[in-house]
Each structure stands twice: as C-alpha cells, then as structure tokens.
Design an enzyme around this catalytic site. Structure first.
Site, PDB file in Angstrom:
ATOM      1  N   LYS A  54      44.791  38.729  45.128  1.00  0.00           N
ATOM      2  CA  LYS A  54      43.425  39.235  45.066  1.00  0.00           C
ATOM      3  C   LYS A  54      43.484  40.707  44.709  1.00  0.00           C
ATOM      4  CE  LYS A  54      39.164  37.808  45.644  1.00  0.00           C
ATOM      5  NZ  LYS A  54      38.579  36.481  45.451  1.00  0.00           N
TER       6      LYS A  54
ATOM      7  N   ASP B 111      34.929  38.100  41.085  1.00  0.00           N
ATOM      8  CA  ASP B 111      34.524  37.900  42.485  1.00  0.00           C
ATOM      9  C   ASP B 111      33.261  38.752  42.642  1.00  0.00           C
ATOM     10  OD1 ASP B 111      35.618  36.743  45.221  1.00  0.00           O
ATOM     11  OD2 ASP B 111      34.934  38.749  45.708  1.00  0.00           O
TER      12      ASP B 111
END
Ligand code: NDP
Length: 492
Positions: A172, A212
C-alpha cells in the site's frame, strides 16, 4: 463514529479499555502509554499466549501506529486454532515475519501550488509481502495518511490478495497530500513529483499500485503518464485502474462496490434471503459507495442514504444514482449538493451519523473506524441482518464483536472488498496478453471470484469450529495461503 471529518483537524475519538474515553487532535499526539489501546478494549478476544507475546513485541517495535496494531490484532486473534492444528506453520517465526514489511519507502514530495508557493508532502510505499506475486495495493492521498495507516492497509492487503486466489502480493502507499480544494493542475503536478521518486520501486513484475481514497482514474492517468515519460516505455501492467482507452479494464471502476454486494448476496443466500426489497444504508459517496449503491439497486434493494465527511443525505425515495454520479464523479462536489438538487424526498444532515438510520443491510464504504460499538448496537437494535465492509477496517473491534454476537452476517473488508484488487489482477492479465475483455465476461469473472472467496471463508470458518464467522474464515484462509508460500521459499 471513531474518526470523523478529514485531515489534521479531525478529532480522533478513542474508547479505551475500561470504558473511559479521550479525544485527541491527532493520532501522533495520543499519550504514549495509551497507544496500544484499541477501540472497544473491553471486548477484545483473548489471544493464545505465543501470539500475545508476538503482538506485544509488534506494538513495541511499531510505536504509535494504532491502526496497524488494530489490523494485526484482528488477524492474530483468529490464528490460535491454526497454530494448534498446524504447529509447523508457527515454527520458523512465520507470525513475526508476516507482520514485518519486506520494504518500507518514505520520501519527500516537493511541488509548487498555483500561487507559486512551495509545498512539501510525504510519500509512502510499504511493500509488505511478495510471497504470492508482485506487490499489489492502492495509493491513498488524504491528509490523515501516516505510516500507521499505510501499514495497516498493506497488512490487510496481504490476506485480501491471497483470498482472491490470484498471484499478487500485498502493498500500500500514498501521501498526506490533500487533494480537496486543489486545482487539476496542482493535483497533476503533485502526481508527477510523487512518481518521480516512486517509479524506481515499481514494475509489472515488482510492484503494481492502483487507486484508493483520493486517487481515481484521473490521478492514475497522471501517474502513468509520468512513469511512461521517466522510463521511456509503455509498461501497461505497472499500474491498474487505468482509463479504458489506455490499458484499463472494463468493470475495474465498478469492481469493489459490485464485489462487496456479491459477497453480501452470498451471505444472504446462506440465510435463505436476498437483496430483494431490502433497505440499505451505504456510507461514503466515492468510488466504492457509488458502485455498491448501483449493484444493490440492480438486485432489488432500496438504498436510502450515503455520506461524505461533512454529513449524510437521506432520500426516502431511494438514492437517485444518476444525480449522485453527476455530483460526485462529474462535478466533484460535496454530498450536500445532492439534497439541494433532489427536491423534497431528500435531506442533508450536516455532521450526521449515517448509522442511526434504520436499515436491513449496512455497507460501510468510506474509511477505517467509521462504525463503532455504539453504531453497531444501534444497527442491531434497528433490525440490521447483514453488514458488508466495502471500506478497509471500517468497523472497530467492539463493533465487530457486537455484530458477531448478534448473529448479523458480517462480511469483513479483506473478503468483502477484494473485488477491486481481483479485477486489478484481471486488468494485469489483459495487459500481459494485449487483450481487452467484454464487460459481461469480466463481470462474470469478478462474480465467480467473489463467490469463491465467500465459499473459502465460509468453509474455513466451519472447519475451525466457528460457522458463520467470516472474520475468522478470511483471516485463517488468507494466512495459510501466504504462510505456505513463505515456508516454501525458506528463510528470506
Ligand atoms: P474515494 O476517495 O472515492 O471516496 C471516499 C469516500 O469516503 C468519500 O465520500 C469521502 O468523503 C469519504 N471519506 C474518506 N475519508 C473519510 C473520513 N476520514 N471521514 C469520513 N468520510 C471519509 O475512495 P474509495 O471509494 O476508493 O475508497 C473508500 C474505502 O474503500 C477506503 O477505505 C478504501 O481503502 C476502500 N477500498 C477501495 C478500493 C477501490 O478499489 N477504490 C478497493 C478496496 C477497498 P470526503 O470526500 O468528504 O472525504
């Protein structure tokens, strides 16, 4: 709500063990001795002694990263029965290894705003685990981003990606850059500066980011353009969530929301029920929320509310999806504009808590820790039978326990929202074969993957003596797949 509002101004409201509570302006400012306390401390499940020891060590070594502690704890709480049944998996410190990122990159991002002022942000990429494939996971641009958030998201991503059955590792990244109120040019310049450092850590076989919070197709375009310029090659498979005209996949935009609804639909089937005629509440009004609403409506539900960090809209006639898309996707305005334009059926409740609205199905699709124990109790009291986490870790640990104890079908995020990354992996497949699939074919692949994830979680929970507990099923099934691959590679 645990974390309301956006940015450094947002108040972090933490319920600590023993029922006391405190408010802090920022996670980094919370008193050190309290940092290991998770929301709803009283309701945390006791862990196996060895796991508790490993967990305490993780807290010590990652001080202040409260969201990471929470995500780790949730997984470790599930693993006692696995280690009892398969002690060989615990042998060579697999828990300690899986909880330590393979690589963490933190970098300076300098850019100039429209007035010529120099701005300095911080960029992150945590390459957590590559046992199953190249690192894979989105980029988040939000002022609340710090290492603890990126690590919690990267950690979740390992198990989520494993559950898809596809060859992708976990990662991430993101930045504390706040796109809100910035011009298109400013966001483009930020993306270009961000990629000027990040590019060296990426590659189709190395690390493949996606979007995201705060990063959609537009930002992926600017990031991809800069990567292409720096590397002088058209490496389509280096990023996913691309536009359809330049290597993107049909259904990627819809995939997380659609997938979450498919997952909930499978849980409802187990109860002999369906979406038909159900009232749903969805939090957020971004990518995941919009396509959750779309699919839930297609399956016969009525979605009466959605939100953003300013408050929620309640629409007794059901959310008008065309209007919502126009406001959020085209005009990029606040959710309050929906109520202004919709007319008498809708109202905007500034600062309101969307979980106070009675519903059969709740789909938290905004951000972490947005649904706490009090909200969960209220939802249960109001007759909620199923929860599908479109967002990552939106329910606090005490909220999860309340849902499980009440027999609510609870679709934990790492299973329920895996449709997004699964379709990203399908995008990578199309890029590798220079092919593009039809909407119908891609959607059927997604639907099948979500049915498979549901079955895996359901059967694993049953095998380990906790039928219906999708949290346990997801954690154990994901962990076993990654742990077995790690064991095969030896001590690396
Ligand atoms: P978007 O940026 O498109 O939308 C986010 C939505 O959540 C916005 O409505 C935003 O409101 C709201 N929100 C964000 N932060 C906060 C906050 N601190 N408090 C209250 N509301 C907030 O993001 P996505 O829809 O892509 O992501 C939503 C969630 O889903 C995240 O948890 C993400 O990690 C998860 N997810 C996303 C996937 C994807 O494919 N996009 C895949 C799997 C999970 P506002 O505009 O006011 O900030």
């Amino acid at each position: 709500m645990l974390y309301r509002g956006a940015g450094r101004q947002a108040s972090l409201h933490i319920a600590i063990s023993g029922g006391a509570e405190y408010d802090s302006q920022d996670p980094h400012e919370a008193p050190r001795e309290r940092l290991h306390q998770l929301p709803g401390g009283d309701l945390l499940v006791a862990m196996d002694e060895r796991l508790e020891e490993a967990y305490q060590d993780i807290i010590r070594r990652n001080a202040g990263e409260i969201e990471f502690h929470q995500a780790v704890r949730e997984v470790l709480e599930s693993l006692g029965p696995v280690l009892a049944k398969r002690p060989e998996l615990a042998e060579r410190k697999i828990i300690e290894r899986i909880c330590e990122p393979e690589r963490q990159v933190i970098f300076r991002v300098v850019w100039q705003d429209d007035t010529g002022e120099v701005q300095v942000n911080r960029g992150f990429r945590v390459q957590f685990n590559s046992a199953l494939g190249p690192y894979k996971g989105g980029l988040r641009f939000h002022p609340s981003v710090y290492l603890g958030i990126i690590k919690f998201l990267g950690f979740e991503q390992i198990f989520k990606n494993a559950l898809t059955g596809l060859p992708i590792g976990g990662a991430k990244g993101g930045s504390d850059f706040d796109p809100k109120g910035r011009s298109d040019d400013e966001i483009m310049r930020f993306c270009q500066s961000f990629m000027l450092e990040l590019y060296r850590h990426l590659g189709e076989y190395r690390d493949v980011p996606a979007g995201d919070i705060g990063v959609g197709t537009r930002e992926i375009g600017w990031l991809f353009g800069q990567y292409k310029r720096i590397t002088n090659q058209y490496e389509s498979g280096v990023l996913t969530g691309k536009g359809l005209g330049w290597g993107g996949s049909l259904v990627r935009k819809e995939a997380t929301g659609y997938g979450a609804v498919y997952f909930v639909n499978e849980m409802l089937k187990v109860r002999g029920d369906s979406f038909e005629g159900k009232t749903c509440v969805v939090s957020g009004s971004g990518n995941v929320a919009i396509y959750t609403i779309e699919k839930a409506c297609q399956l016969g539900a009525r979605v009466v509310a959605c939100s953003d960090s300013d408050g929620y809209v309640y629409d007794e006639a059901g959310i008008d999806l065309d209007l919502l898309k126009q406001i959020k996707e085209v005009e990029r305005r606040r959710i309050s504009a929906y109520a202004e334009r919709r007319g008498s059926t809708a109202r905007f409740v500034p600062g309101g808590n969307v979980w106070e609205i009675p519903c059969d199905i709740a789909m938290p699709s905004a951000t972490q820790n947005e649904l706490n124990g009090r909200d969960a109790a209220k939802l249960v009291k109001n007759g909620c039978i199923a929860v599908g986490e479109g967002a990552n870790m939106p329910t606090t640990p005490d909220g999860v326990r309340i849902f499980l104890d009440a027999g609510v079908s609870f679709g934990v995020g790492k299973a329920a929202n895996a449709g997004g990354v699964a379709t990203s992996a399908l995008e990578m497949q199309q890029n590798a074969s220079r092919d593009s699939w039809t909407f119908e074919y891609t959607e059927e692949r997604l639907a099948q993957i979500m049915r498979d994830i549901h079955r895996t979680c359901y059967e694993t929970a049953k095998e380990y003596g906790a039928p219906g507990n999708y949290v346990l099923g997801a954690n154990i099934a994901g962990f076993i797949r990654v742990a077995e691959a790690m064991e095969a590679f030896g001590l690396i």
